[in-house]
Motif scaffolding. Structure first.
Motif, PDB file in Angstrom:
ATOM      1  N   LEU A 397      13.272  -5.218 -12.000  1.00  0.00           N
ATOM      2  CA  LEU A 397      12.462  -5.218 -10.866  1.00  0.00           C
ATOM      3  C   LEU A 397      13.302  -4.564  -9.716  1.00  0.00           C
ATOM      4  CD1 LEU A 397       9.690  -6.297  -9.484  1.00  0.00           C
ATOM      5  CD2 LEU A 397      10.923  -8.170  -8.647  1.00  0.00           C
ATOM      6  N   SER A 398      12.628  -3.304  -9.278  1.00  0.00           N
ATOM      7  CA  SER A 398      13.304  -2.405  -8.320  1.00  0.00           C
ATOM      8  C   SER A 398      12.135  -2.343  -6.987  1.00  0.00           C
ATOM      9  CB  SER A 398      13.511  -0.949  -8.828  1.00  0.00           C
ATOM     10  OG  SER A 398      14.274  -1.224 -10.131  1.00  0.00           O
ATOM     11  N   ILE A 399      12.778  -2.656  -5.938  1.00  0.00           N
ATOM     12  CA  ILE A 399      12.185  -2.496  -4.490  1.00  0.00           C
ATOM     13  C   ILE A 399      12.624  -1.130  -4.098  1.00  0.00           C
ATOM     14  CG2 ILE A 399      11.477  -3.467  -2.558  1.00  0.00           C
ATOM     15  CD1 ILE A 399      11.606  -6.198  -4.026  1.00  0.00           C
ATOM     16  N   PHE A 400      11.907  -0.266  -3.782  1.00  0.00           N
ATOM     17  CA  PHE A 400      12.525   1.030  -2.858  1.00  0.00           C
ATOM     18  C   PHE A 400      11.751   1.550  -1.647  1.00  0.00           C
ATOM     19  CE2 PHE A 400       9.873   1.767  -6.769  1.00  0.00           C
ATOM     20  CZ  PHE A 400       9.023   2.749  -6.527  1.00  0.00           C
ATOM     21  N   VAL A 401      12.527   2.055  -0.858  1.00  0.00           N
ATOM     22  CA  VAL A 401      11.804   2.662   0.190  1.00  0.00           C
ATOM     23  C   VAL A 401      12.572   3.893   0.706  1.00  0.00           C
ATOM     24  CG1 VAL A 401      13.755   1.240   1.691  1.00  0.00           C
ATOM     25  CG2 VAL A 401      11.619   1.934   2.875  1.00  0.00           C
ATOM     26  N   SER A 402      11.670   4.696   1.229  1.00  0.00           N
ATOM     27  CA  SER A 402      12.128   5.948   1.845  1.00  0.00           C
ATOM     28  C   SER A 402      11.588   6.019   3.239  1.00  0.00           C
ATOM     29  CB  SER A 402      11.870   7.037   0.827  1.00  0.00           C
ATOM     30  OG  SER A 402      10.481   7.489   0.954  1.00  0.00           O
ATOM     31  N   PHE A 403      12.348   7.150   3.954  1.00  0.00           N
ATOM     32  CA  PHE A 403      11.891   7.483   5.264  1.00  0.00           C
ATOM     33  C   PHE A 403      11.873   8.761   5.364  1.00  0.00           C
ATOM     34  CE2 PHE A 403      13.581   3.250   5.816  1.00  0.00           C
ATOM     35  CZ  PHE A 403      12.557   2.660   6.364  1.00  0.00           C
ATOM     36  N   SER A 404      10.709   9.369   5.740  1.00  0.00           N
ATOM     37  CA  SER A 404      10.396  11.062   5.963  1.00  0.00           C
ATOM     38  C   SER A 404      10.403  11.291   7.344  1.00  0.00           C
ATOM     39  CB  SER A 404       9.269  11.687   5.138  1.00  0.00           C
ATOM     40  OG  SER A 404       9.538  11.447   3.829  1.00  0.00           O
ATOM     41  N   PHE A 405      11.163  12.193   7.872  1.00  0.00           N
ATOM     42  CA  PHE A 405      10.945  12.516   9.402  1.00  0.00           C
ATOM     43  C   PHE A 405      10.772  14.201   9.499  1.00  0.00           C
ATOM     44  CE2 PHE A 405      14.009   9.489   9.039  1.00  0.00           C
ATOM     45  CZ  PHE A 405      13.864   8.535  10.021  1.00  0.00           C
ATOM     46  N   ASN A 406       9.558  14.382   9.961  1.00  0.00           N
ATOM     47  CA  ASN A 406       8.877  15.701   9.990  1.00  0.00           C
ATOM     48  C   ASN A 406       9.067  16.135  11.265  1.00  0.00           C
ATOM     49  OD1 ASN A 406       6.791  13.940   8.078  1.00  0.00           O
ATOM     50  ND2 ASN A 406       7.883  15.701   7.075  1.00  0.00           N
ATOM     51  N   ASP A 407       9.459  17.929  11.283  1.00  0.00           N
ATOM     52  CA  ASP A 407       9.400  18.618  12.557  1.00  0.00           C
ATOM     53  C   ASP A 407       8.903  19.942  12.351  1.00  0.00           C
ATOM     54  OD1 ASP A 407       9.649  18.720  15.091  1.00  0.00           O
ATOM     55  OD2 ASP A 407      11.885  18.541  15.378  1.00  0.00           O
ATOM     56  N   LYS A 408       8.953  20.643  13.390  1.00  0.00           N
ATOM     57  CA  LYS A 408       8.646  22.204  13.395  1.00  0.00           C
ATOM     58  C   LYS A 408       9.994  22.717  13.938  1.00  0.00           C
ATOM     59  CE  LYS A 408       3.638  22.819  13.747  1.00  0.00           C
ATOM     60  NZ  LYS A 408       2.736  23.270  14.519  1.00  0.00           N
TER      61      LYS A 408
END
Length: 416
Positions: A397-408
């Motif tokens: 059982l795998s619980i995963f998370v990611s964060f994406s930061f966007n900019d110009k």
């Protein structure tokens, strides 16, 4: 931009040190070859069974380099996974919990296409197998694996057709150790093997969208990963040892059994996919991968006679649904809901038994902040291996998370 660039540099250094130091698995199957597969896609794609057929303008698709041609904003992303694995044989069981850093990547759109750089663990070795007999105790231990740093490029060659390529540098150290202690014998014996592996591999990909209406489209994808030979320098030694009070192994004498420079050949992977969706609303896709048999005979320590490698297949199906991405009210309407199902062979046949794996995954994407900065959460349940033929079954059982930061980035100033 300068503050964000400095933050990105700090994160790169942190991830680089952590990826090299972490123990990425506790699977006994990681004993074989160069270890168990570590990277299974970004959190958002992994929530859809790891589909590489889908991409958009604000998330990174690290599997198909052509997806960088979709990118509209500079994107930083990183992911971690918390794993819980139950191990069971015909007469024993165990459980381990551990956390892994999955990837760190940056994507930058430019006038000549999108570029990406990043770092990810590719395979992981981590096991400890003990056996107690009447007059002898033995322990097998292993750690290490391969990491990959890469440079990708994707470009829209003509309208709705994107192509891309990735150059991967694979590197890492794998350590395997066997300890044997016999009753009424003063010293134990240690057989130690260290393999330093490095070399390049390459990925090529393509994506094509056929619009059947203004917003609905069919997507076709193809990608190929070369099965390049990696250089392996292996040193194997044998020692008589004693165990100190703090558990340290002290070598009484040591001899070098062999010192070998050879090549190991990674599996060559070809993938085709198809999907159907409505822009910013929903998508469903399917993918088929075929991997050729790798060649690890140069790693003579962990390629026993009861193991063979063969061509393998993998099937994936998954998709997402966003009720209304720009809803002015109703937070839950802006969430992206994902799900997927996959089944694969793992190239290995042990004791005449193929080692298969399947997984079912679910996830949600949460928008937060300016320029669609977002978090992605997912969960996957799966099974690897079998109890038959004296083997081990792993339920994970795998619980995963990611964060994406966007900019110009690279926006021309209009005023001085």
């Amino acid at each position: 931009m300068h503050i964000k660039s400095s933050l990105a540099l700090i994160i790169v250094v942190f991830f680089s040190l952590s990826v090299n130091a972490q123990r990425g698995t506790y699977s006994p199957y990681s004993f074989y070859g160069v270890g168990s597969q570590s990277f299974k896609a970004t959190a958002e794609n992994r929530s859809m069974a790891g589909l590489s057929v889908y991409s958009d303008s604000i998330h990174l698709n690290l599997q198909n380099p052509a997806a960088y041609g979709d990118l509209k904003l500079t994107t930083f992303t990183g992911g971690i996974t918390v794993n819980s694995v139950d191990y069971a044989s015909e007469n024993q069981s165990d459980n381990y919990r551990y956390t892994t850093i999955d990837y760190f990547a940056i994507g930058i759109p430019t006038k000549i296409g999108g570029f990406g750089i990043g770092l990810r663990p590719t395979t992981a070795v981590g096991y400890e197998i003990s056996e107690s007999l009447e007059n002898q105790n033995s322990v097998l231990q292993g750690r290490g694996g391969l990491n990959t740093t890469y440079l990708s490029w994707g470009y829209e060659l003509i309208k709705n057709l994107k192509i891309g390529a990735t150059a991967n540098y694979n590197f890492g150290t794998i350590e395997n150790k066997s300890l044997i202690f016999r009753s009424q014998v003063q010293y134990g014996s240690r057989d130690f093997n260290e393999s330093n592996i490095n070399g390049f591999s390459f990925d090529f990909g393509g994506l094509y969208d056929y619009y059947i209406s203004k917003h609905k489209y069919i997507r076709l994808s193809a990608r190929h990963q070369t099965g390049s030979a990696l250089s392996a320098k292996s040193t194997r030694s044998a020692s008589s040892i004693v165990i100190a009070s703090d558990g340290t192994e002290i070598a009484v004498d040591e001899i070098i059994i062999n010192d070998i420079n050879a090549d190991v050949n990674l599996a060559e992977t070809t993938s085709i996919g198809v999907g159907f969706g409505e822009q910013l609303k929903w998508f469903v896709g399917a993918e088929y991968n075929i991997r050729t048999a790798p060649d690890f005979t140069a790693l003579n320590f962990n390629v026993p006679n009861n193991v063979s490698y063969e061509d393998a297949n993998e099937f994936k199906i998954g998709g997402f649904f966003t009720p209304r991405y720009n809803s002015p009210r109703g937070f839950y309407n802006r969430l992206t809901y994902r799900a997927g199902l996959r089944y694969q062979d793992t190239n290995m046949r042990i004791n005449g038994q193929t080692i298969d794996e399947f997984g079912i995954s679910f996830g949600v994407g949460v928008p937060a902040g300016r320029y669609f900065t977002n978090a992605n959460f997912g969960i996957e349940y799966g099974r690897r291996g079998t109890k038959a033929n004296s083997l081990i079954q792993e339920d994970f059982l795998s619980i995963f998370v990611s964060f994406s930061f966007n900019d110009k980035w690279f926006v021309e100033r209009r005023f001085n």
